[in-house]
Design an enzyme around this catalytic site. Sequence first.
Site, short mmCIF file in Angstrom:
data_model
loop_
_atom_site.label_atom_id
_atom_site.label_comp_id
_atom_site.label_asym_id
_atom_site.label_seq_id
_atom_site.Cartn_x
_atom_site.Cartn_y
_atom_site.Cartn_z
N GLY A 1 4.67 3.99 9.86
CA GLY A 1 5.05 2.68 9.31
C GLY A 1 6.38 2.21 9.86
O GLY A 1 6.56 1.03 10.19
N VAL B 1 10.21 0.57 -0.58
CA VAL B 1 9.82 0.72 0.84
C VAL B 1 9.71 -0.65 1.49
O VAL B 1 10.11 -0.85 2.64
CB VAL B 1 8.50 1.51 0.96
N GLY B 2 9.20 -1.63 0.75
CA GLY B 2 9.05 -2.98 1.28
C GLY B 2 10.36 -3.58 1.74
O GLY B 2 10.43 -4.29 2.75
N GLU C 1 3.71 -7.61 0.01
CA GLU C 1 3.01 -7.59 -1.28
C GLU C 1 3.51 -6.35 -2.02
O GLU C 1 3.01 -5.24 -1.79
CB GLU C 1 1.49 -7.51 -1.08
#
Length: 494
Positions: free
Chosen positions: A213, A233-234, A251
């Site tokens: 990621g 994390v976003g 999201e």
Amino acid sequence: SGTGVGFACKHAVLTFNFQQSAAMSTLLINEPKYAWLKELGLSEDNDGVYNGTWGGKGEIPAPKRGEIVRQIGDALRKKIKVLGSLVSLEMGKIYVEGVGEVQEYVDVCDYAVGLSRMIGGPVLPSERPGHALIEMWNPVGLVGIITAFNFPVAVYGWNNAIALICGNVCLWKGAPTTPLTSVAVTKIVAEVLEQNNLPGAICSMTCGGADIGTAMSKDERVDLVSFTGSTHVGKMVAMTVQERFGRNLLELGGNNAIIVFEDADLSLVVPSAVFASVGTAGQRCTTTRRLMLHESVHDVVVERVAKAYKQVRIGDPWDPSTLYGPLHTQQAVDQYLAAINQAKQQGGTVVCGGKVMDRPGNYVEPTIITGLPHDAPIVHTETFVPILYVLKFKTEEEAFAWNNEVKQGLSSSIFTKDMGRVFRWLGPKGSDCGIVNVNIPTSGAEIGGAFGGEKHTGGGRESGSDSWKQYMRRSTCTINYSKDLPLAQGIKFE
């Protein structure tokens, strides 16, 4: 690899509750009960990276891309029950929810097929004679899609179907705890691409963890990173992508409230509150975590919801009568216990549930906690487990303010018959969420609307309405078809 993201990714092995060193005979796929896994193209050992082979065909018009997506939808329809079974097996949600999740991907494919003939920009009136002013929309390029464990099919589907009809290619990294679902979905999509002589790399997939990621977020060749997961994390993804001026679609978390007013229809309230707080064992981003009750109905609603909680059928997710299955991981069980302890310390009373269940698997009792202040730290914390905090309010202004005081802004709902209140709720001084409901729960959104939220939920929108614009870049184009050169704003430059 063809996508330029050359990750060494090993295999997704079908062992689940068995020791890794056990003989092949102990793998689930070799048991008659699980023979259906082979229908999804899975075997004992499954490669965790797919990027087809690179090739080029030139430009495909959007309606032709829509036809490919239509075929993907049809291919998913044929495998809907076995794929739904795999979601249930690997994620832990009940079978009907697993099938429902695949149905969402199918529905988005149907939606995207129609959309493929409709996307486009306006022809705008030009102030200059002999000039046309038009808006063109083109694909962004490569869309990196990072999805979460709780919807291992649907969230990819929302992104994949819309991204494809917009003319993009996709690189998908599913959750590290649901690799077989990622492999099975990719096999279905890949078969459609191959049957149409299209390069499989259009829908590439890699299994793996946070390192992949991070690499996707840093790589300038990934034009849009669509990330579904935690706010923590976003935020890191957003900062990494922004550092290179890439585009992101986030999201993230939700701390969603149902507000019940004194005139609410309680026959709607009780099933709504139960479904939205207990469904998927409290592991939806749209799960109801706060139930705000007007003081005049507080006690009766608590009593009726608690009674309904005790009737929720808990068991094997594959049993058709089961409504509530296990949590996804042991870590979630630990978070559940920690949250209940904090709630008690902050003044809460457990009126229902509150314990880990004595049975195999990550089962916990769905829990209702009353008596906490609206601004208690634990109430303002999104814990991804089935704990419902019940709050007592006096006025509409108070309830609306409490709804909006949390960091997240995903989903919200009121139950009332007062039309004036309904429109105040939908208006500028009402809910600050991306999903604002009336007389239905916070969860269970349809695919035709834009899905997403504000504030710490990330601001992204997926699925319906004009969400397709996030997967394309806009050009404003002025065309002079006259023999003169008038300048805008009447400027003379002679």
